[in-house]
Every structure is written in structure tokens, then in C-alpha cells.
Design a protein around this motif. Structure first.
Motif, PDB file in Angstrom:
ATOM      1  N   VAL A 154       6.285   8.398  15.377  1.00 39.60           N
ATOM      2  CA  VAL A 154       6.087   9.225  14.152  1.00 39.60           C
ATOM      3  C   VAL A 154       6.995  10.420  14.402  1.00 39.60           C
ATOM      4  N   ARG A 155       8.207  10.778  13.670  1.00 40.38           N
ATOM      5  CA  ARG A 155       9.155  11.885  13.791  1.00 40.38           C
ATOM      6  C   ARG A 155       9.405  12.231  12.448  1.00 40.38           C
ATOM      7  N   PRO A 156       9.531  13.622  12.019  1.00 39.74           N
ATOM      8  CA  PRO A 156      10.172  13.865  10.947  1.00 39.74           C
ATOM      9  C   PRO A 156      11.642  13.934  10.812  1.00 39.74           C
ATOM     10  N   LEU A 157      12.173  13.642   9.649  1.00 37.40           N
ATOM     11  CA  LEU A 157      13.711  13.841   9.459  1.00 37.40           C
ATOM     12  C   LEU A 157      14.101  15.443   9.784  1.00 37.40           C
ATOM     13  N   LYS A 158      15.174  15.537  10.362  1.00 37.34           N
ATOM     14  CA  LYS A 158      15.818  16.827  10.488  1.00 37.34           C
ATOM     15  C   LYS A 158      17.018  17.004   9.436  1.00 37.34           C
ATOM     16  N   ALA A 216      -1.103   5.175  11.228  1.00 37.98           N
ATOM     17  CA  ALA A 216      -2.260   4.299  11.992  1.00 37.98           C
ATOM     18  C   ALA A 216      -2.669   2.943  11.194  1.00 37.98           C
ATOM     19  N   LYS A 217      -2.315   3.069   9.844  1.00 36.18           N
ATOM     20  CA  LYS A 217      -2.695   1.738   9.197  1.00 36.18           C
ATOM     21  C   LYS A 217      -1.506   0.680   9.335  1.00 36.18           C
ATOM     22  N   SER A 218      -0.545   0.864   9.854  1.00 41.14           N
ATOM     23  CA  SER A 218       0.489  -0.207  10.205  1.00 41.14           C
ATOM     24  C   SER A 218       0.022  -0.893  10.961  1.00 41.14           C
ATOM     25  N   GLU A 233       0.888  -1.162  -0.031  1.00 45.29           N
ATOM     26  CA  GLU A 233       0.154   0.040  -0.067  1.00 45.29           C
ATOM     27  C   GLU A 233       0.985   1.309  -0.034  1.00 45.29           C
ATOM     28  N   LEU A 234       2.092   1.161   0.669  1.00 46.81           N
ATOM     29  CA  LEU A 234       2.711   2.543   0.708  1.00 46.81           C
ATOM     30  C   LEU A 234       3.342   2.741  -0.584  1.00 46.81           C
ATOM     31  N   HIS A 235       3.705   1.774  -1.284  1.00 49.77           N
ATOM     32  CA  HIS A 235       4.495   1.550  -2.550  1.00 49.77           C
ATOM     33  C   HIS A 235       3.278   2.157  -3.536  1.00 49.77           C
ATOM     34  N   ASN A 236       2.350   1.876  -3.451  1.00 54.09           N
ATOM     35  CA  ASN A 236       1.308   2.057  -4.381  1.00 54.09           C
ATOM     36  C   ASN A 236       0.748   3.421  -4.310  1.00 54.09           C
ATOM     37  N   HIS A 237       0.837   3.957  -3.149  1.00 51.88           N
ATOM     38  CA  HIS A 237       0.322   5.564  -2.960  1.00 51.88           C
ATOM     39  C   HIS A 237       1.884   6.236  -2.859  1.00 51.88           C
ATOM     40  N   GLY A 238       3.033   5.694  -3.356  1.00 49.27           N
ATOM     41  CA  GLY A 238       4.021   6.842  -3.311  1.00 49.27           C
ATOM     42  C   GLY A 238       4.702   7.228  -2.216  1.00 49.27           C
ATOM     43  N   ASN A 239       4.505   6.461  -1.010  1.00 44.84           N
ATOM     44  CA  ASN A 239       4.857   6.916   0.274  1.00 44.84           C
ATOM     45  C   ASN A 239       6.015   6.218   0.543  1.00 44.84           C
ATOM     46  N   PHE A 240       6.406   4.919   0.206  1.00 44.04           N
ATOM     47  CA  PHE A 240       7.463   4.259   0.693  1.00 44.04           C
ATOM     48  C   PHE A 240       8.746   4.747   0.197  1.00 44.04           C
ATOM     49  N   GLU A 268       7.332   8.991   2.818  1.00 44.80           N
ATOM     50  CA  GLU A 268       6.979  10.333   2.162  1.00 44.80           C
ATOM     51  C   GLU A 268       5.875  10.779   2.807  1.00 44.80           C
ATOM     52  N   ALA A 269       5.490  11.822   3.449  1.00 38.83           N
ATOM     53  CA  ALA A 269       4.013  12.425   3.829  1.00 38.83           C
ATOM     54  C   ALA A 269       4.170  13.799   3.529  1.00 38.83           C
ATOM     55  N   ASN A 270       3.079  14.339   3.347  1.00 42.13           N
ATOM     56  CA  ASN A 270       2.819  15.916   2.907  1.00 42.13           C
ATOM     57  C   ASN A 270       3.125  16.828   4.502  1.00 42.13           C
ATOM     58  N   ASP A 271       2.977  16.153   5.594  1.00 40.98           N
ATOM     59  CA  ASP A 271       3.041  16.644   6.742  1.00 40.98           C
ATOM     60  C   ASP A 271       2.777  15.728   7.931  1.00 40.98           C
ATOM     61  N   LEU A 272       2.999  16.319   9.282  1.00 46.56           N
ATOM     62  CA  LEU A 272       2.670  15.479  10.487  1.00 46.56           C
ATOM     63  C   LEU A 272       1.494  14.665  10.292  1.00 46.56           C
ATOM     64  N   ASN A 273       0.585  15.303  10.283  1.00 50.50           N
ATOM     65  CA  ASN A 273      -0.796  14.666  10.033  1.00 50.50           C
ATOM     66  C   ASN A 273      -0.895  13.756   9.035  1.00 50.50           C
ATOM     67  N   ASP A 274      -0.456  13.917   7.856  1.00 50.56           N
ATOM     68  CA  ASP A 274      -0.508  12.782   7.021  1.00 50.56           C
ATOM     69  C   ASP A 274       0.341  11.530   7.342  1.00 50.56           C
ATOM     70  N   ALA A 275       1.454  11.888   8.052  1.00 51.28           N
ATOM     71  CA  ALA A 275       2.454  10.799   8.468  1.00 51.28           C
ATOM     72  C   ALA A 275       1.729   9.944   9.516  1.00 51.28           C
ATOM     73  N   ILE A 276       0.616  10.631  10.334  1.00 51.70           N
ATOM     74  CA  ILE A 276       0.116   9.835  11.429  1.00 51.70           C
ATOM     75  C   ILE A 276      -0.923   9.019  10.836  1.00 51.70           C
TER      76      ILE A 276
END
Length: 94
Positions: free
Chosen positions: A85-89, A73-75, A11-18, A61-69
Motif C-alpha cells: 500500500v502506497r499513496p500517490l505522490k 486487507a479485504k483484497s 465492493e470497491l465500486h459500491n463504496h466509491g473507492n475504485f 480512493e481512500a481517506n488516509d493510509l489507515n483507510d487504504a490498509i
């Protein structure tokens, strides 16, 4: 669980998030390295007193923190344990 994880990765691959994912070896296979006052100290794992241990990671890859959350949540890991969940610095200019 591995079947559910595989479906999640697809699913992550298919949605371009992986970006990347991997399981980690058990905590007792690692070491902690500290340098204080020019002296190196190495401690064999497990080394953190906690009930939870990091079993692996998903780099997405996520648009923002809310998108990453929302994605986290689907994991299957979120349904069986805990997902942090943490963004890269950024380290600086390349």
C-alpha cells in the motif's frame, strides 16, 4: 481466485473507492530502461532478483493510509500473497 477478485472489485465500486485496476503481463514480457551518461541501456525482464513479483494493481480512493490498509486487507491478493500500500505522490501543480 478470479471470482473473489470480481467480488472485491464490485465492493470497491459500491463504496466509491475504485479508480482503476489491471493485471500485468509476466515480468519476462517487460524491459528496464536506464540512461546513464547519455547512454541508454535496455534489459529484458525478468530483471529484479526477488521471490515476489507484481501481478497487478488496484488504484483506490481512500481517506488516509489507515483507510487504504483496511481496504487492502479485504483484497483476495492479501490472503494469497502480499499487497503493498502506497499513496500517490503529486508531480506538481497542474
Amino acid at each position: 481466485i478470479m471470482e473473489r477478485v470480481q467480488l472485491y472489485l464490485e465492493e470497491l465500486h459500491n463504496h466509491g473507492n475504485f479508480i482503476d485496476a489491471s493485471r500485468l503481463q509476466p515480468a519476462n514480457s517487460g524491459a528496464v530502461v536506464k540512461v546513464r551518461g547519455g547512454q541508454m541501456a535496455i534489459t529484458d525482464g525478468p530483471f529484479i532478483e526477488t521471490r515476489e513479483q507484481i501481478a497487478g494493481y488496484y488504484l483506490i480512493e481512500a481517506n488516509d493510509l489507515n483507510d487504504a490498509i483496511r481496504i487492502a486487507a479485504k483484497s483476495p491478493s492479501a490472503h494469497l500473497g502480499t499487497v503493498e500500500v502506497r499513496p500517490l505522490k503529486e508531480l506538481g501543480p497542474r
